[in-house]
Design a protein around this motif. Structure first.
Motif, mmCIF file in Angstrom:
data_model
loop_
_atom_site.group_PDB
_atom_site.id
_atom_site.type_symbol
_atom_site.label_atom_id
_atom_site.label_comp_id
_atom_site.label_asym_id
_atom_site.label_seq_id
_atom_site.Cartn_x
_atom_site.Cartn_y
_atom_site.Cartn_z
ATOM 1 N N ALA A 143 0.802 -1.216 -0.115
ATOM 2 C CA ALA A 143 -0.160 -0.120 0.021
ATOM 3 C C ALA A 143 0.892 1.148 -0.168
ATOM 4 O O ALA A 143 1.714 1.486 0.679
ATOM 5 C CB ALA A 143 -0.894 -0.123 1.144
ATOM 6 N N HIS B 149 -5.495 -0.016 0.570
ATOM 7 C CA HIS B 149 -6.247 -0.356 1.875
ATOM 8 C C HIS B 149 -7.654 -0.812 1.487
ATOM 9 O O HIS B 149 -8.206 -1.656 2.117
ATOM 10 C CB HIS B 149 -6.347 0.483 2.715
ATOM 11 C CG HIS B 149 -4.923 1.131 3.338
ATOM 12 N ND1 HIS B 149 -4.513 0.249 4.785
ATOM 13 C CD2 HIS B 149 -3.823 1.642 3.210
ATOM 14 C CE1 HIS B 149 -3.292 0.638 5.054
ATOM 15 N NE2 HIS B 149 -2.949 1.765 4.030
ATOM 16 N N LEU C 297 -1.232 -7.054 4.387
ATOM 17 C CA LEU C 297 -1.226 -5.679 3.914
ATOM 18 C C LEU C 297 0.460 -5.190 4.319
ATOM 19 O O LEU C 297 1.168 -5.297 5.275
ATOM 20 C CB LEU C 297 -1.795 -4.850 4.557
ATOM 21 C CG LEU C 297 -1.754 -3.253 4.280
ATOM 22 C CD1 LEU C 297 -2.630 -3.126 2.996
ATOM 23 C CD2 LEU C 297 -2.831 -2.406 5.482
ATOM 24 N N ASP D 157 2.135 -1.858 4.292
ATOM 25 C CA ASP D 157 2.127 -0.355 4.458
ATOM 26 C C ASP D 157 3.386 0.560 4.226
ATOM 27 O O ASP D 157 3.820 0.552 5.140
ATOM 28 C CB ASP D 157 1.116 0.203 5.603
ATOM 29 C CG ASP D 157 0.755 1.599 5.519
ATOM 30 O OD1 ASP D 157 0.943 2.267 4.137
ATOM 31 O OD2 ASP D 157 -0.196 1.705 6.286
#
Length: 409
Positions: free
Chosen positions: A92, A98, A113, A115
């Motif tokens: 991300a 997201h 995920l 990030d």
């Protein structure tokens, strides 16, 4: 008489990062009575329309159309290739990855995920570590947002494909090109993308309401192995329909199709390579102005590295929460609507400039002039000469092209 004179009268300019400015030709094509949905022109134009869309995505493979926004195409793509309990990897660089990961979890998948924050592009080493750790090959797809509209970060899709290949990882490469298709260079087949999702309201210059999923043979093999796919999201009949209504699993979005046909005609008449080059050149002028403004210390470009900036949207930050007042001024006093700071931690400090689709040099200069005016009215510190820098960026490129034409003549 009044001492306060608004300058917002006249034609408004919507400079948000989608829905984008709609060409008159698109609106005129849509301004017509409802057509017959069982026979005639509408049915006859569909094969050429789908081929035209595939040309924009640079693919010779399959596509399906959905009456949906970009979020709908997220779910459509996932539903055809990801079963409940399977794992997707989501690197991300902004809010929209997201959102896609949350959509995957909504259909029963597990989203892993990574990030990178709202101002940094992917770090391929971290993605590689996650893929290497997946020795059981549980990750079935990588959800790759090409351009995140919230952060204006443009990620390196070919490098991610090369990484998957180098590691021998079989995960599908799924690309979100909602903000980039028809703006930033994207080559589905050449870049080895297995599934691409997009929508009509940005670079494709058509009012919001249609989404598209493009997929190759590898993705189709995964679809064939799925235990079940809901009838509405299933791309099988939409891809090779026996009857016209199967393109849409029901009534067609008739007027959107006429508008889209006009938009595709414009894109292909200009030439996709020229469309990409135009967006790049206009973006360069915008960056030149913003970099000068940033010398005043109050404004900051969200993406420092030009190599990772989108050519369709530019995200900016102002100190002391002055993004919202600046947007309010341009809209109420100048008739210029700028994008909100979507998905940013400092909502009031952020704003975005949309420069996608039906935009040209004078429109970009007008947008920049509006921002300059608002900064002056609100006494926001800024470097001087931003509009000169933007004009010089456009003029230098124009001169270069003129010299090229002269030498070739």
């Amino acid at each position: 008489m009044t001492n306060h004179i608004s300058l917002a009268q006249g034609r408004e300019y919507l400079a948000i990062p989608g829905p984008s400015v709609m060409p008159d030709a698109v609106l005129q094509a849509m301004h017509r009575p409802s057509p017959n949905i069982y026979d005639g022109e509408l049915i006859e134009m569909m094969p050429a329309l789908t081929r035209g869309l595939c040309r924009v995505a640079r693919t010779k493979h399959n596509m399906a159309i959905y009456i949906a926004n970009g979020h709908g195409t997220w779910e459509a793509a996932l539903s055809n290739v990801i079963a409940p309990g399977e794992v997707v990897l989501a690197p991300a660089s902004g809010r929209f990855t997201h959102g896609w990961a949350e959509m995957a979890e909504g259909i029963g998948a597990t989203a892993q995920l990574i990030d990178f924050g709202s101002s940094k592009a992917w770090e391929l080493d971290r993605i590689a570590d996650a893929l290497r750790a997946d020795t059981a090959r549980q990750i079935k797809a990588v959800l790759a947002v090409h351009v995140d509209t919230s952060s204006s970060i443009r990620n390196d899709i070919p490098a991610l494909r090369a990484l998957l290949d180098d590691l021998g990882h079989p995960a599908l490469l799924m690309a979100d090109c909602i903000a980039s298709l028809g703006c930033d260079r994207f080559e589905m087949d050449a870049w080895g993308v297995d599934v691409t999702v997009s929508a009509c309201q940005k670079g494709l210059m058509t009012p919001a309401g249609m989404g598209f999923v493009f997929f190759n043979d590898k993705a189709q093999e995964k679809r064939a192995a799925m235990p079940r796919v809901s009838q509405y999201w299933d791309w099988q009949k939409r891809t090779n329909p026996e009857l016209f209504y199967q393109y849409f699993n029901g009534t067609a979005p008739t007027h959107h199709l006429y508008g889209l046909r006009a938009a595709l005609d414009m894109i292909h008449a200009e030439g996709l390579d020229h469309v990409w080059a135009r967006h790049e050149r206009l973006a360069t002028a915008i960056w030149a102005a913003c970099e000068i403004w940033a010398e005043g210390g109050a404004l900051h470009l969200n993406v420092a590295d030009r190599a990772h900036r989108s050519h369709a949207v530019t995200a900016l930050r102002l100190t002391d929460g002055r993004g919202t007042p600046l947007r309010s001024f341009t809209e109420s006093q100048l008739g210029l609507t700028l994008g909100i700071g979507l998905g940013m931690e400092d909502w009031d400090g952020c704003f975005r400039l949309g420069h996608m689709g039906h935009v040209n040099g004078q429109m970009v200069m007008a947008m920049l002039g509006g921002v300059e005016t608002a900064m002056a009215a609100l006494d926001i510190p800024r470097g001087q000469g931003a509009l000169d820098a933007a004009a010089a960026a456009l003029a230098a490129r124009t001169i270069t092209q003129s010299k090229i034409r002269a030498s070739s003549g």
